[in-house]
Enzyme design. Structure first.
Site, short mmCIF file in Angstrom:
data_model
loop_
_atom_site.label_atom_id
_atom_site.label_comp_id
_atom_site.label_asym_id
_atom_site.label_seq_id
_atom_site.Cartn_x
_atom_site.Cartn_y
_atom_site.Cartn_z
N HIS A 21 56.21 42.43 35.61
CA HIS A 21 56.13 43.53 36.57
C HIS A 21 57.30 44.50 36.40
O HIS A 21 57.16 45.70 36.62
CB HIS A 21 56.08 42.98 37.99
CG HIS A 21 54.74 42.45 38.36
ND1 HIS A 21 54.54 41.22 38.94
CD2 HIS A 21 53.49 42.97 38.18
CE1 HIS A 21 53.25 41.03 39.14
NE2 HIS A 21 52.60 42.06 38.68
N ARG A 71 41.27 46.10 36.80
CA ARG A 71 41.57 44.73 37.27
C ARG A 71 41.37 44.64 38.78
O ARG A 71 42.27 44.95 39.55
CB ARG A 71 43.01 44.37 36.91
CG ARG A 71 43.34 44.49 35.42
CD ARG A 71 44.78 44.08 35.16
NE ARG A 71 45.16 44.29 33.78
CZ ARG A 71 45.70 45.41 33.32
NH1 ARG A 71 45.93 46.41 34.14
NH2 ARG A 71 46.03 45.53 32.05
N ARG A 125 36.18 44.92 35.74
CA ARG A 125 36.17 43.49 35.42
C ARG A 125 36.10 42.72 36.73
O ARG A 125 36.86 42.99 37.66
CB ARG A 125 37.44 43.09 34.66
CG ARG A 125 37.46 41.62 34.24
CD ARG A 125 38.73 41.26 33.49
NE ARG A 125 39.90 41.31 34.36
CZ ARG A 125 41.15 41.19 33.92
NH1 ARG A 125 41.40 41.04 32.65
NH2 ARG A 125 42.17 41.23 34.77
N GLU A 161 37.33 36.37 24.96
CA GLU A 161 38.73 35.97 24.93
C GLU A 161 38.96 34.50 24.58
O GLU A 161 40.06 33.98 24.79
CB GLU A 161 39.42 36.30 26.27
CG GLU A 161 38.63 35.97 27.51
CD GLU A 161 39.18 36.68 28.75
OE1 GLU A 161 40.33 37.10 28.76
OE2 GLU A 161 38.40 36.80 29.72
N ASN A 197 44.72 39.44 24.28
CA ASN A 197 45.84 38.65 24.83
C ASN A 197 45.44 37.18 24.92
O ASN A 197 46.12 36.29 24.41
CB ASN A 197 46.24 39.16 26.21
CG ASN A 197 46.79 40.57 26.18
OD1 ASN A 197 47.00 41.14 25.11
ND2 ASN A 197 47.02 41.15 27.34
N ASP A 198 44.33 36.92 25.61
CA ASP A 198 43.88 35.54 25.76
C ASP A 198 43.23 35.00 24.50
O ASP A 198 43.32 33.81 24.21
CB ASP A 198 42.91 35.42 26.94
CG ASP A 198 43.65 35.24 28.25
OD1 ASP A 198 44.67 34.52 28.25
OD2 ASP A 198 43.24 35.83 29.26
N ARG A 213 51.19 33.18 25.65
CA ARG A 213 51.57 34.53 25.25
C ARG A 213 52.67 35.11 26.13
O ARG A 213 53.21 36.17 25.82
CB ARG A 213 50.36 35.45 25.29
CG ARG A 213 49.87 35.74 26.71
CD ARG A 213 48.42 36.11 26.72
NE ARG A 213 47.87 36.37 28.03
CZ ARG A 213 47.86 35.53 29.04
NH1 ARG A 213 48.47 34.38 28.93
NH2 ARG A 213 47.29 35.84 30.18
N CYS A 265 40.44 45.59 24.84
CA CYS A 265 41.29 45.92 25.99
C CYS A 265 42.62 45.17 26.00
O CYS A 265 43.35 45.20 26.99
CB CYS A 265 40.54 45.65 27.30
SG CYS A 265 40.03 43.93 27.53
#
Length: 567
Positions: free
Chosen positions: A188, A295, A331, A429, A452-453, A463, A500
């Site tokens: 964050h 998201r 999503r 993913e 990412n996943d 990750r 993405c």
């Protein structure tokens, strides 16, 4: 002297060093007498109240519905969570431990659960929780927050970590850079730094450098370097680099309204990854063609009750209004059963990383899923919406979800509520999703590759762990082969392919992805113009050549050298 770190917000910053470390006594882990328990509970409640007031003060300096505001509200909700306080009090009473030990124990457990989440942005709430835990322990020991409101000179902040509230209260007009011991690209703090346009270097181990407050430092957040007390020659070089960076960013803005197409006219859709209405309002600032990943779980971060159908419906309608007809991809809720959100009841799992998460959570909680679906279907009556499901591995899951959506449509008809049609996709993913893709494609309109996943589950490497990201990167032969397999299968079935993950936000990698057949890239807002620039400066034929050669490479290091050295 220089030190390296992870660049999470690019740029060059000059200034004096200022450490924001909170010093507090070491935690006393010895068992306490029963007579001390009431005193420790009283200290606990006082620490929670002091921290809450500190956060409320931070909110007064911010505009509502901003990422800063939302993250601070999430911390306040945590401090107001009676169940959390009760757990800490119970630990103090039953284990006869001090308040500091109980806070550390409970918060560490909660953070370890959060770290297992599939969504890196939500998983990084774990780091926020640990930061909050440290602040509460500091409060218990009488530590005061350093007042930086009176800063007058350009300053580069050094800290072990930084909470959203502390970031929000920084006098940003005098803060030129940020250097932290902890954190990574999706933390964050990284998000906030990028949003504020402040150069930032995270996971930077500067402790051994013995940097004094007031020392002159330069943060080179282009090459990932912190330069301490530079020589006049080095200072001049970095000043020139900063000027070039400023000119580069001004030049990028001229691309905002130009199409994303290669030198020989091949067009690519360039979309944005966002999580709030505030971010949607900034799409036009960088010329994004729409949203490739919205998201929706961010709606749950700052509420103690689940948003009902009406609330979600109005939320999606507001988003559609801001989109002005651009591509809008939602999503569905991507949370884990262990997600410590105020409005969700957690489940205890032995291995939450491989547990009830993503679409598994939705199927296990169909009413939660149907509430969201009915809101989205109703919103689709006012504009086109693409819907994609996270963590889908097999066709049975997809069929079950579509059946639930059909139920939602029937219920809306009975309730005499209008609804629109949706385009359906999945986030690919896991390796299983790639292997099972052929059975799912007949039910889909598009797919989106969540690299990412996909990297995490392919390489069996967390990750969010900085010590693993270099050894097991997304840019690896194994991940590229899975991407290529998914793209080829989709193309055979005339299905559009999006990507993405963070991989698409790398301007050097984007041409490779386009050469592999990706139709659209959904990237971070802060990276969009750089990616556009890279694609406009290369021909599609060169992208094809780049991909053809890259897919033959068998070693990670060789692949990295090839992509970064390609002209």
């Amino acid at each position: 002297m220089s030190i390296t770190g992870i660049v999470v917000s690019s740029g060059i910053a000059f200034g004096q060093a200022l450490h924001l470390n909170l010093h507090h006594e070491k935690i006393d882990y010895r068992v306490i007498a029963k007579s001390q328990i009431p005193f420790e509970i009283q200290k606990l409640k006082k620490a929670f109240e002091l921290q809450k007031q500190h956060l409320l003060q931070g909110l007064t300096k911010l505009e509502p519905n901003t990422s800063h505001f939302d993250l601070i509200e999430a911390d306040i909700l945590l401090l107001e969570d009676e169940e959390l306080v009760n757990q800490i009090e119970e630990a103090i009473t039953t284990l006869q431990i001090r308040a500091a030990v109980a806070i550390e124990r409970i918060f560490t457990y909660q953070a370890s659960e959060l770290e297992q989440l599939d969504d890196p942005y939500l998983a990084n709430r774990a780091q926020d929780m640990l930061c909050l835990s440290n602040r509460l322990i500091a409060r218990l020991n009488g530590a005061q927050h350093l007042d930086v409101s009176q800063l007058k000179r350009d300053t580069i902040i050094f800290a072990h970590d930084l909470t959203p509230a502390e970031f929000a209260m920084l006098p940003l007009e005098h803060i030129t850079g940020l250097v932290l011991n902890t954190g990574g690209i999706t933390s964050h703090t990284a998000i906030l730094a990028r949003s504020a346009g402040i150069p930032a270097l995270l996971s930077c181990q500067y402790d051994q450098a013995n940097i004094k407050n007031g020392a002159q430092v330069v943060l080179n957040a282009i090459d990932g370097e912190l330069v301490i007390e530079p020589t006049s020659q080095r200072h001049a070089q970095l000043m020139q680099l900063m000027q070039q960076d400023v000119e580069r960013k001004q030049q990028l803005l001229t691309l905002k309204d130009l199409p994303t197409e290669t030198l020989d006219g091949h067009c690519v859709s360039l979309l944005a990854n966002v999580g709030s209405l505030n971010e949607i309002s900034h799409l036009a600032d960088v010329g994004a063609e729409g949203i490739g990943l919205f998201r929706t779980e961010f709606m749950l971060m700052n509420t103690s009750t689940l948003p009902d159908e009406k609330t979600q419906y109005h939320f999606y309608c507001d988003a559609l209004h801001l989109m002005e007809g651009k591509t809008f991809t939602i999503r569905t809720l991507d949370v884990g059963a262990d997600k410590e959100l105020p409005c969700l009841t957690p489940l205890i799992e032995d291995n939450p990383a491989l547990g009830i998460r993503g679409i598994r959570y939705s199927l296990a909680n169909p009413e939660l899923f149907k509430t969201q679906m009915k809101a989205i279907l109703r919103a689709a009556n006012h504009g086109a919406i693409r819907l994609m499901f996270p963590m889908i591995n097999q066709v049975e899951e997809l069929e079950a979800l579509l059946e639930l959506i059909d139920e939602c449509k029937l219920e809306l008809v009975e309730e005499e509520k209008g609804f629109g049609q949706l385009s359906y996709g999945i986030v690919v993913e896991t390796p299983a999703a790639v292997l099972n893709l052929s059975s799912m494609l007949p039910l889909l309109d598009f797919i989106s590759l969540g690299t990412n996943d996909l990297t995490q589950y392919t390489m069996a490497a967390d990750r969010t762990n900085p010590s693993l990201t270099k050894t097991y990167p997304s840019l690896s032969p194994a991940v590229l082969q899975l991407i290529k397999s998914a793209v080829d299968l989709a193309k055979e079935n005339n299905i559009r392919v999006s990507l993405c993950g963070e991989l698409g936000s790398d301007p050097k990698v984007a041409p490779l992805l386009v050469g592999m057949g990706i139709d659209e890239l959904s990237v971070n807002l802060s990276s969009l113009l750089e990616v556009k620039s890279g694609l406009r400066d290369i021909s599609y034929q060169t992208c094809l050549t780049l991909a053809k050669h890259a897919l033959k490479i068998k070693r990670i290091e060789e692949l990295d050298l090839y992509i970064n050295g390609f002209k």
